[in-house]
Design a protein around this motif. Structure first.
Motif, PDB file in Angstrom:
ATOM      1  N   ASP A   1      22.254  -7.910 -56.822  1.00  0.00           N
ATOM      2  CA  ASP A   1      23.695  -7.597 -56.949  1.00  0.00           C
ATOM      3  C   ASP A   1      23.852  -5.974 -57.044  1.00  0.00           C
ATOM      4  O   ASP A   1      24.820  -5.543 -57.048  1.00  0.00           O
ATOM      5  N   TYR A   2      22.798  -5.318 -57.046  1.00  0.00           N
ATOM      6  CA  TYR A   2      22.540  -3.691 -57.239  1.00  0.00           C
ATOM      7  C   TYR A   2      22.854  -3.247 -55.744  1.00  0.00           C
ATOM      8  O   TYR A   2      22.061  -3.545 -54.975  1.00  0.00           O
ATOM      9  N   ARG A   3      23.946  -2.733 -55.613  1.00  0.00           N
ATOM     10  CA  ARG A   3      24.196  -1.948 -54.228  1.00  0.00           C
ATOM     11  C   ARG A   3      24.839  -0.697 -54.245  1.00  0.00           C
ATOM     12  O   ARG A   3      24.993   0.098 -55.264  1.00  0.00           O
ATOM     13  N   PRO A   4      24.435   0.160 -53.425  1.00  0.00           N
ATOM     14  CA  PRO A   4      24.593   1.621 -53.200  1.00  0.00           C
ATOM     15  C   PRO A   4      26.091   2.118 -53.433  1.00  0.00           C
ATOM     16  O   PRO A   4      26.990   0.931 -52.967  1.00  0.00           O
ATOM     17  N   ALA A   5      26.525   3.016 -54.155  1.00  0.00           N
ATOM     18  CA  ALA A   5      27.713   3.385 -54.246  1.00  0.00           C
ATOM     19  C   ALA A   5      28.270   4.274 -52.841  1.00  0.00           C
ATOM     20  O   ALA A   5      27.931   5.407 -52.780  1.00  0.00           O
ATOM     21  N   THR A   6      28.901   3.753 -51.826  1.00  0.00           N
ATOM     22  CA  THR A   6      29.185   4.385 -50.563  1.00  0.00           C
ATOM     23  C   THR A   6      30.262   5.275 -50.712  1.00  0.00           C
ATOM     24  O   THR A   6      30.266   6.142 -50.354  1.00  0.00           O
ATOM     25  N   THR A   7      31.237   4.836 -51.929  1.00  0.00           N
ATOM     26  CA  THR A   7      32.364   5.774 -52.286  1.00  0.00           C
ATOM     27  C   THR A   7      32.088   6.217 -53.731  1.00  0.00           C
ATOM     28  O   THR A   7      31.096   6.865 -53.965  1.00  0.00           O
ATOM     29  N   PHE A   8      33.000   5.975 -54.414  1.00  0.00           N
ATOM     30  CA  PHE A   8      32.617   6.057 -56.146  1.00  0.00           C
ATOM     31  C   PHE A   8      32.353   4.985 -56.556  1.00  0.00           C
ATOM     32  O   PHE A   8      31.648   4.867 -57.583  1.00  0.00           O
ATOM     33  N   VAL A   9      32.248   3.780 -55.944  1.00  0.00           N
ATOM     34  CA  VAL A   9      31.735   2.568 -56.458  1.00  0.00           C
ATOM     35  C   VAL A   9      31.253   1.715 -55.156  1.00  0.00           C
ATOM     36  O   VAL A   9      31.376   1.889 -54.043  1.00  0.00           O
ATOM     37  N   PRO A  10      30.283   0.745 -55.431  1.00  0.00           N
ATOM     38  CA  PRO A  10      29.864  -0.088 -54.401  1.00  0.00           C
ATOM     39  C   PRO A  10      30.896  -0.846 -53.654  1.00  0.00           C
ATOM     40  O   PRO A  10      32.121  -1.286 -54.364  1.00  0.00           O
ATOM     41  N   GLU A  11      30.884  -1.258 -52.447  1.00  0.00           N
ATOM     42  CA  GLU A  11      31.637  -2.232 -51.796  1.00  0.00           C
ATOM     43  C   GLU A  11      31.253  -3.507 -51.856  1.00  0.00           C
ATOM     44  O   GLU A  11      30.063  -3.829 -51.759  1.00  0.00           O
TER      45      GLU A  11
END
Length: 405
Positions: free
Chosen positions: A147-157
């Protein structure tokens, strides 16, 4: 006790009666609105953060480039976890009563705010942060590794998130929020769990209803999730742990700058955040005491003046058979009528003042139950204030009064 003679006496002293009634009206308006503001501020100070504040501290660093975020995070987490007494050190973008880093509007519809839910706080949290904060899960499941994903903008997609119970009840009233979807512009989110309480970073700025509109977003370290570290330790050791952590930053990552102001325990952040509210409560309580004191002195002064003027009249009534209780009742009834007129006018002024505060300061509407409470306080104050002059009037001997005729 006949009211007509009392009203006749009051008509002969219209100006004095009106001035005292006006003073009582102003006291009523101020009392009701000031008490309402005190209760509002006090309820805000008692905001339930939902986290284990006594065991948590925030450490913030900056001064590094975005491409350095992964390296800085790795060094900082390793160094902080090595400090004696640290139970956990994790990444988070914001905590209750700290700097706000992630507010945005969300909607039920993709790319549109026609079906808007509201502006919420996105709490970006690395692995282990849920447990470190001490949050309570009331529905759904906890974040898993995938469930942990990188924040591509200010939050994860396309993130799986947890929402606060308050936000869930607002967004999906009467429905289970689990599996529900919402969007922030074109960013998609799905609810996998509900936490009992989780306050915003700046609850005062959003109104009482939205104090806990938060979205807990599992996020991988890096990007917008960097430089802000959550430390957990036993409450007894937390001040020492934070002091050691602040001192260790220069050795752990000499290329970063420690944020001295915001690197504090959550208890200290709460105290500092609500400092102005406590000052406002003290000022309002002072205003209430002064206003009631001035009103009481006005009633005492007027009643004493009228007792002095009516000594002959009191003596004649006593000689004709009036008891001390009759004289006491006369002045108390007279005062009750004046206070009642002032209260009736004050209720109108109280609502007028509240409307002005609603217009200029976005305060909520004054609840109706404050009006009878204010009336009871002023009625009681009026009867207590007039008691001493009325007792002096009742003590006038008939013989002494009649000899002066």
């Amino acid at each position: 006790m006949q009211i007509r003679p009392i009203l006749s006496a009051l008509r002969r002293h219209r100006l004095a009666t009106f001035l005292i009634a006006l003073e009582i009206a102003l006291a009523c308006a101020v009392l009701c609105n000031a008490c309402f503001l005190v209760v509002q501020r006090w309820e805000l100070i008692q905001t339930h953060s939902g986290v284990d504040e006594r065991a948590l501290a925030l450490l913030m660093v900056d001064g590094f480039e975005p491409e350095q975020a992964a390296d800085v995070n790795a060094r900082m987490l390793a160094g902080l976890r090595a400090i004696p007494g640290v139970q956990s050190a994790t990444l988070v973008n914001q905590v209750p009563f700290g700097p706000q880093r992630g507010a945005a509007g969300i909607s039920h519809d993709k790319g549109s705010f026609k079906n808007k839910i509201g502006v919420v706080d996105f709490v970006l949290a690395g692995p282990g942060t849920f447990q470190a904060l001490g949050l309570k899960l009331v529905a759904g499941r906890l974040p898993q590794a995938d469930d942990y994903r990188p924040a591509t903008t200010f939050v994860p997609e396309d993130a799986q998130v947890l929402v606060s119970r308050s936000l869930a009840e607002h967004a999906w009233p009467g429905e289970s929020p689990l599996g529900k979807e919402f969007w922030c512009d074109k960013l998609h989110f799905r609810v996998m769990g509900v936490v009992d309480h989780l306050a915003r970073a700046r609850p005062r700025d959003w109104g009482a209803q939205a104090v806990e509109w938060t979205v807990f977003t599992p996020t991988l370290p890096g990007g917008s999730l960097s430089g802000t570290y959550l430390l957990r330790a036993s409450p007894a050791e937390l001040p020492r742990v934070l002091r050691d952590a602040r001192n260790a930053v220069e050795k752990i990552a000499p290329d970063v700058v420690l944020d001295q102001e915001d690197s504090r325990t959550l208890s200290d952040l709460r105290t500092d955040y609500f400092k102005s509210d406590r000052i406002m409560i003290d000022l309002l309580l002072g205003v209430i005491v002064v206003m009631l004191g001035v009103t009481a002195l006005g009633i005492v002064g007027l009643a004493s003046f009228w007792v002095a003027q009516r000594r002959k009249q009191i003596g004649v009534r006593r000689a004709l058979g009036a008891t001390r209780g009759d004289i006491l009742g006369y002045f108390q009834t007279e005062n009750f009528l004046i206070v009642s007129f002032g209260i009736a006018l004050g209720m109108v002024l109280a609502y007028g003042l509240n409307l002005a505060l609603m217009t200029h300061y976005e305060l909520p509407r004054l609840p109706l139950y404050y009006l009878p409470i204010g009336a009871l306080v002023l009625w009681g104050l009026g009867q207590l204030a007039v008691l001493a002059p009325a007792l002096r009037a009742a003590a006038v001997p008939p013989v002494v009064a009649t000899r002066s005729v």
